[in-house]
Design a protein around this motif. Structure first.
Motif, PDB file in Angstrom:
ATOM      1  N   GLU A   1      -8.008   7.532   5.812  1.00 51.62           N
ATOM      2  CA  GLU A   1      -6.924   8.502   5.647  1.00 51.62           C
ATOM      3  C   GLU A   1      -6.966   9.567   6.738  1.00 51.62           C
ATOM      4  OE1 GLU A   1      -7.693   9.882   1.739  1.00 51.62           O
ATOM      5  OE2 GLU A   1      -7.258   7.936   0.810  1.00 51.62           O
TER       6      GLU A   1
ATOM      7  N   ARG B   1      -2.687  14.337   2.780  1.00 51.53           N
ATOM      8  CA  ARG B   1      -3.657  13.268   2.527  1.00 51.53           C
ATOM      9  C   ARG B   1      -3.217  12.404   1.346  1.00 51.53           C
ATOM     10  NH1 ARG B   1      -8.783  12.042   3.976  1.00 51.53           N
ATOM     11  NH2 ARG B   1      -9.026  13.981   5.143  1.00 51.53           N
TER      12      ARG B   1
ATOM     13  N   ARG C   1      -2.361   8.431   1.129  1.00 51.93           N
ATOM     14  CA  ARG C   1      -3.090   7.583   0.180  1.00 51.93           C
ATOM     15  C   ARG C   1      -2.145   6.869  -0.783  1.00 51.93           C
ATOM     16  NH1 ARG C   1      -6.425  11.307  -2.972  1.00 51.93           N
ATOM     17  NH2 ARG C   1      -7.694  11.329  -1.077  1.00 51.93           N
TER      18      ARG C   1
ATOM     19  N   LYS D   1      -7.280  -1.262   5.203  1.00 60.03           N
ATOM     20  CA  LYS D   1      -8.279  -0.186   5.170  1.00 60.03           C
ATOM     21  C   LYS D   1      -9.543  -0.595   5.912  1.00 60.03           C
ATOM     22  CE  LYS D   1      -6.754   1.795   0.769  1.00 60.03           C
ATOM     23  NZ  LYS D   1      -7.149   2.058  -0.640  1.00 60.03           N
TER      24      LYS D   1
END
Length: 446
Positions: free
Chosen positions: A130, A191, A195, A210
């Protein structure tokens, strides 16, 4: 997962067997897993909990849960209360930044107080992913795309080798409970937006996105190490004790503009100024550039750095007895002359001469440099004006500002010497005596 974390700690040399480890324990899944893992790995842990008082009853619940979790794991527990909102307002910080600053400042105080070897926080691999995306969106150099570092001073992050899903699976296996911060479910924060909304879309393109981003961040972190090695090599070779940078040798380096920025950054030069310096290398000599504390002169063969010297004496005073016609030769050259107003008194329209109602003055007068927040009422106006705004309006360069002196009466500015006087001290119909101040020159600070 315990073996993965143990191996990661050893590989990154995050912890030793000496001294306690402070563990930030919010009560969330990540911090509970971190504390439980370190306890299982036989590190002497101390739990630290911050109550930021931002979520009402949830904040109370989190504190109670963290205290009970520390008791269950048989580790010492310390907590602190913060008025985060007030701190943010006072220091002009967002709530996120205020909480971060308060948290890490207290962690460091506790590290010193308890003689701890490190402060362990629960960032994991997904957090690093992130962070990479956040930095890419904001615009970043190579330092921003390497992800979160495993170690920063005394702060260590043992969970960077594992993902959020691995943490949750491990907690389920260990039958360990945790609390959920309701703000993590909101996409109001950048953030959380990444996410909750960006990463799911990327996972539609690549379900393993990821892990892919994490691998790329690891490669870029290694690339950064090579980059910094070259920068340090250039610093040793190019920046000598006399702060001269040879232009010809600089140009021999790959990407000399980037090397120049890295060389100038420790002296306070921002990227934009460094780029301006680089563009000047093919131009004429004599151009000057400034940071807060340094100036850089582009000479024919060298870039010459030097500290911006401050006057040894920043304030000079003049009593009523000093009002004589002789020229005072300090950092500026001034003369003072007191006169009685008569019908034939001659006023000259000249920025280098100022006239003040003598009876409105408070002695001693002072001569000083300007400070942030200074203001005056410009002659002919009624409202205040900050000096910083006056400088901007009149296109003062950094050197102009450095050379500017203020003549003051008490706390009030009388005159931006050689520029503009203050309306509060101007001559009016009631004036009986006038103080005439002549400005001749400024001693250049080299």
């Amino acid at each position: 997962m315990r073996n993965i974390v143990r191996t990661y700690i050893e590989k990154q040399q995050l912890l030793s067997s000496d001294g306690p480890v402070l563990v930030g324990l919010s009560g969330g899944a990540d911090s509970v897993a971190l504390l439980a893992l370190l306890v299982q790995l036989d590190y002497p842990c101390v739990a630290l909990h911050c109550n930021f008082h931002l979520r009402g009853d949830e904040s109370v619940r989190d504190e109670q849960f963290a205290r009970e979790m520390a008791r269950t794991l048989d580790v010492p527990f310390y907590k602190i209360d913060f008025d985060t909102t007030a701190y943010g307002v006072e220091h002009h910080l967002s709530i996120e930044m205020a909480a971060r600053e308060l948290r890490y400042n207290w962690f460091e105080e506790m590290r010193l107080r308890l003689g701890a070897q490190a402060i362990a926080v629960a960032h994991h691999r997904d957090d690093s992913v992130e962070t990479v995306l956040m930095n890419l969106v904001r615009g970043t150099g190579i330092r921003g795309v390497g992800g979160i570092r495993p170690k920063n001073g005394y702060v260590v992050r043992p969970l960077l080798a594992v993902s959020r899903s691995e943490i949750l699976d491990w907690l389920a296996e260990q039958q360990l409970s945790y609390v959920t911060d309701s703000t993590n479910l909101s996409d109001a924060y950048t953030r959380n937006f990444i996410r909750l909304r960006v990463l799911p879309l990327l996972e539609e393109l690549n379900p393993s996105v990821k892990a892919a981003i994490a691998r790329t961040a690891d490669h870029l972190a290694e690339t950064e190490a090579i980059y910094l090695h070259v920068v340090e090599k250039a610093r040793r070779e190019l920046v000598k004790e006399d702060l001269r940078i040879p232009i010809a040798r600089l140009m021999e380096y790959p990407s000399p503009a980037t090397i120049l920025y890295e060389l100038l950054k420790p002296y306070g030069f921002i990227r934009q100024v460094a780029d301006d310096v680089f563009r000047s290398l093919t131009g004429e000599s004599g151009k000057m550039f400034y940071s807060t504390d340094y100036r850089l002169l582009k000479d024919r063969e060298y870039l010459l750095l030097s500290p911006v010297k401050k006057e040894e004496e920043q304030e000079y005073t003049f009593t009523a007895d000093d009002i004589v016609e002789e020229v005072w030769r300090g950092p500026v050259e001034l003369s003072f002359f007191k006169s009685v107003i008569t019908t034939d008194f001659c006023f000259r329209k000249d920025k280098r001469i100022a006239y003040f109602d003598y009876d409105k003055l408070s002695f001693p007068l002072t001569l000083r440099k300007w400070n942030e927040g200074d203001w005056f009422i410009p002659f002919g106006m009624k409202g205040r004006k900050k000096l910083s705004d006056y400088f901007s309006d009149h296109k003062f360069s950094r050197m102009d500002k450095e050379q500017t002196w203020l003549l003051c009466s008490g706390e009030n500015i009388l005159w931006i010497v050689g520029e503009r006087s203050d309306n509060r001290f101007c001559i009016d119909k009631t004036t009986k005596s006038v103080l005439v101040v002549n400005f001749f020159s400024t001693k250049i600070i080299e």
